[in-house]
Design an enzyme around this catalytic site. Structure first.
Site, PDB file in Angstrom:
ATOM      1  N   LYS A  32     -27.132   7.726  -8.922  1.00  0.00           N
ATOM      2  CA  LYS A  32     -28.395   7.689  -9.902  1.00  0.00           C
ATOM      3  C   LYS A  32     -28.989   6.482  -9.195  1.00  0.00           C
ATOM      4  CE  LYS A  32     -28.202   5.035 -13.919  1.00  0.00           C
ATOM      5  NZ  LYS A  32     -29.432   4.102 -13.803  1.00  0.00           N
ATOM      6  N   ASP A  59     -33.763   7.823 -12.146  1.00  0.00           N
ATOM      7  CA  ASP A  59     -33.756   7.221 -13.417  1.00  0.00           C
ATOM      8  C   ASP A  59     -34.902   6.111 -13.433  1.00  0.00           C
ATOM      9  OD1 ASP A  59     -33.075   6.404 -15.974  1.00  0.00           O
ATOM     10  OD2 ASP A  59     -31.396   4.895 -15.411  1.00  0.00           O
ATOM     11  N   LEU A  60     -36.035   6.658 -13.653  1.00  0.00           N
ATOM     12  CA  LEU A  60     -37.343   6.050 -13.919  1.00  0.00           C
ATOM     13  C   LEU A  60     -37.821   5.727 -15.066  1.00  0.00           C
ATOM     14  CD1 LEU A  60     -38.964   6.778 -10.334  1.00  0.00           C
ATOM     15  CD2 LEU A  60     -37.592   4.987 -10.644  1.00  0.00           C
ATOM     16  N   LYS A  61     -37.058   6.453 -16.189  1.00  0.00           N
ATOM     17  CA  LYS A  61     -37.389   6.404 -17.575  1.00  0.00           C
ATOM     18  C   LYS A  61     -39.010   6.316 -17.924  1.00  0.00           C
ATOM     19  CE  LYS A  61     -32.987   4.205 -18.637  1.00  0.00           C
ATOM     20  NZ  LYS A  61     -32.343   3.709 -17.710  1.00  0.00           N
ATOM     21  N   HIS A  63     -42.503   6.452 -19.353  1.00  0.00           N
ATOM     22  CA  HIS A  63     -43.117   6.320 -20.828  1.00  0.00           C
ATOM     23  C   HIS A  63     -44.283   5.757 -20.745  1.00  0.00           C
ATOM     24  CE1 HIS A  63     -42.327   4.611 -25.215  1.00  0.00           C
ATOM     25  NE2 HIS A  63     -43.365   5.237 -25.155  1.00  0.00           N
ATOM     26  N   ASP A  64     -45.545   6.497 -20.603  1.00  0.00           N
ATOM     27  CA  ASP A  64     -46.904   6.174 -20.814  1.00  0.00           C
ATOM     28  C   ASP A  64     -47.849   7.445 -21.415  1.00  0.00           C
ATOM     29  OD1 ASP A  64     -49.522   5.411 -19.889  1.00  0.00           O
ATOM     30  OD2 ASP A  64     -48.354   4.201 -17.996  1.00  0.00           O
ATOM     31  N   PRO A  66     -49.574  10.809 -22.041  1.00  0.00           N
ATOM     32  CA  PRO A  66     -49.386  12.065 -21.242  1.00  0.00           C
ATOM     33  C   PRO A  66     -50.082  12.434 -19.909  1.00  0.00           C
ATOM     34  CG  PRO A  66     -49.802  12.438 -23.755  1.00  0.00           C
ATOM     35  CD  PRO A  66     -50.145  11.173 -23.342  1.00  0.00           C
ATOM     36  N   ASN A  67     -51.310  11.943 -19.896  1.00  0.00           N
ATOM     37  CA  ASN A  67     -51.847  12.445 -18.570  1.00  0.00           C
ATOM     38  C   ASN A  67     -51.427  11.562 -17.285  1.00  0.00           C
ATOM     39  OD1 ASN A  67     -54.184  13.593 -17.113  1.00  0.00           O
ATOM     40  ND2 ASN A  67     -54.882  11.430 -16.718  1.00  0.00           N
ATOM     41  N   THR A  68     -51.088  10.462 -17.457  1.00  0.00           N
ATOM     42  CA  THR A  68     -50.324   9.726 -16.616  1.00  0.00           C
ATOM     43  C   THR A  68     -48.948  10.115 -16.106  1.00  0.00           C
ATOM     44  OG1 THR A  68     -51.690   7.575 -17.480  1.00  0.00           O
ATOM     45  CG2 THR A  68     -49.673   7.334 -15.921  1.00  0.00           C
ATOM     46  N   THR A 119     -28.315   2.738 -24.610  1.00  0.00           N
ATOM     47  CA  THR A 119     -26.890   2.311 -24.972  1.00  0.00           C
ATOM     48  C   THR A 119     -26.706   0.719 -25.089  1.00  0.00           C
ATOM     49  OG1 THR A 119     -26.251   2.566 -22.617  1.00  0.00           O
ATOM     50  CG2 THR A 119     -25.617   4.308 -24.170  1.00  0.00           C
ATOM     51  N   ARG A 181     -17.252   2.565 -20.117  1.00  0.00           N
ATOM     52  CA  ARG A 181     -16.306   1.396 -19.658  1.00  0.00           C
ATOM     53  C   ARG A 181     -14.500   2.055 -19.814  1.00  0.00           C
ATOM     54  NH1 ARG A 181     -20.256   0.143 -18.056  1.00  0.00           N
ATOM     55  NH2 ARG A 181     -21.387  -1.677 -18.266  1.00  0.00           N
ATOM     56  N   GLN A 190     -23.495  -3.711 -22.562  1.00  0.00           N
ATOM     57  CA  GLN A 190     -23.553  -2.395 -23.238  1.00  0.00           C
ATOM     58  C   GLN A 190     -23.053  -2.686 -24.451  1.00  0.00           C
ATOM     59  OE1 GLN A 190     -25.251   0.180 -22.013  1.00  0.00           O
ATOM     60  NE2 GLN A 190     -24.924   0.521 -19.829  1.00  0.00           N
ATOM     61  N   ARG A 211     -21.505  -0.422 -13.255  1.00  0.00           N
ATOM     62  CA  ARG A 211     -20.569  -1.659 -12.810  1.00  0.00           C
ATOM     63  C   ARG A 211     -19.009  -1.515 -12.782  1.00  0.00           C
ATOM     64  NH1 ARG A 211     -24.095  -5.262 -16.947  1.00  0.00           N
ATOM     65  NH2 ARG A 211     -24.277  -2.989 -17.858  1.00  0.00           N
TER      66      ARG A 211
END
Ligand code: C5P
Length: 232
Positions: A32, A59-61, A63-64, A66-68, A119, A181, A190, A211
């Site tokens: 990842k 994993d860039l998540k 959130h903006d 829709p067009n962007t 999480t 874990r 976490q 980790r």
């Protein structure tokens, strides 16, 4: 895709990442790449890790608006990674736009997942700071349902919620679960966590482990312990 352990390579540089991956001489773990490494090294790090033969979860998540997000996903679609993700909180319209952007001209695309609630978020903080009432489980299942309706392949959630998500959205809907874990390990920041063995029992498709592997004295041994508990 079959069940697997994904190592969260949360390193600050390419050099550190390659030094870490070079320790794995007998296996090619699923990797990842998160914000820290991607922002430091750009798309070149993704291409190099793919060239070395690893599957990649980017994993860039996102959130903006829709067009962007659609345009950003179109850029990411050229990177040939196995999994990418976004925040379900961006709404169904954003998720649909993302899916459109991610789909290449020949109709192929990476797996697209929605992050439900991180999480590291406790129910108390979700109520007090995000002003979302109800239980975390309700919120996660609702976000998962929205993601499914938007056409996504699955969600990122706590392993503790994977069973409920499968019940609501079906067996084929993927659950990718960080917050792992070892029974005798350190929780760090976490909150909603469990062990690889329990994540398997509950029904996660992939566990994401950072980790407990990257900070272990012997990362290869820690990785093999995860595989033994979760896959074998
Ligand atoms: O070190 P640790 O095992 O806690 O790493 C977990 C990884 O999973 C981190 O890279 C973190 O960004 C990611 N993650 C998470 N919770 C989510 C989504 C992603 O912990 N809901």
């Amino acid at each position: 895709m079959k069940k697997d352990v994904i190592i969260a390579c949360d390193f600050a540089s390419a050099a550190e990442t390659y030094a870490f991956l070079d320790r794995f001489t007998e296996e090619k773990p699923f990797v990842k790449i998160g914000m820290e490494l991607y922002y430091a090294e750009g798309p070149a790090i993704v291409r190099e890790i793919r060239r070395r033969g690893h599957s990649v979860f980017l994993d860039l998540k996102l959130h903006d608006i829709p067009n962007t997000v659609e345009k950003a996903m179109r850029v990411l679609s050229h990177l040939d990674v196995q999994i990418v993700n976004l925040h379900a909180a961006g709404t169904k319209a954003m998720m649909e736009a993302a899916l459109k952007g991610l789909t290449r001209e020949d109709g192929t695309r990476s797996i697209l997942l929605a992050v439900t609630q991180l999480t590291s978020t406790s129910e108390e903080r979700m109520h007090d700071e995000l002003l979302i009432s109800g239980s975390i489980a309700d919120c996660v299942c609702h976000y998962a349902q929205m993601a499914k309706e938007a056409g996504l392949d699955g969600v990122v959630c706590s392993p503790l919620e994977a069973g409920m998500v499968k019940e609501r959205c079906g067996k084929e809907f993927l659950t990718v679960t960080p917050g792992i874990r070892f029974a005798d390990g350190n929780k760090g920041d976490q909150v909603r966590i469990t062990t690889p063995a329990r994540a398997k029992e509950i029904g996660s498709d992939f566990i994401v482990v950072g980790r407990p592997i990257t900070a272990a004295e012997d990362p290869v041994a820690a990785y093999r312990k995860c595989v033994k508990e979760f896959v074998l």
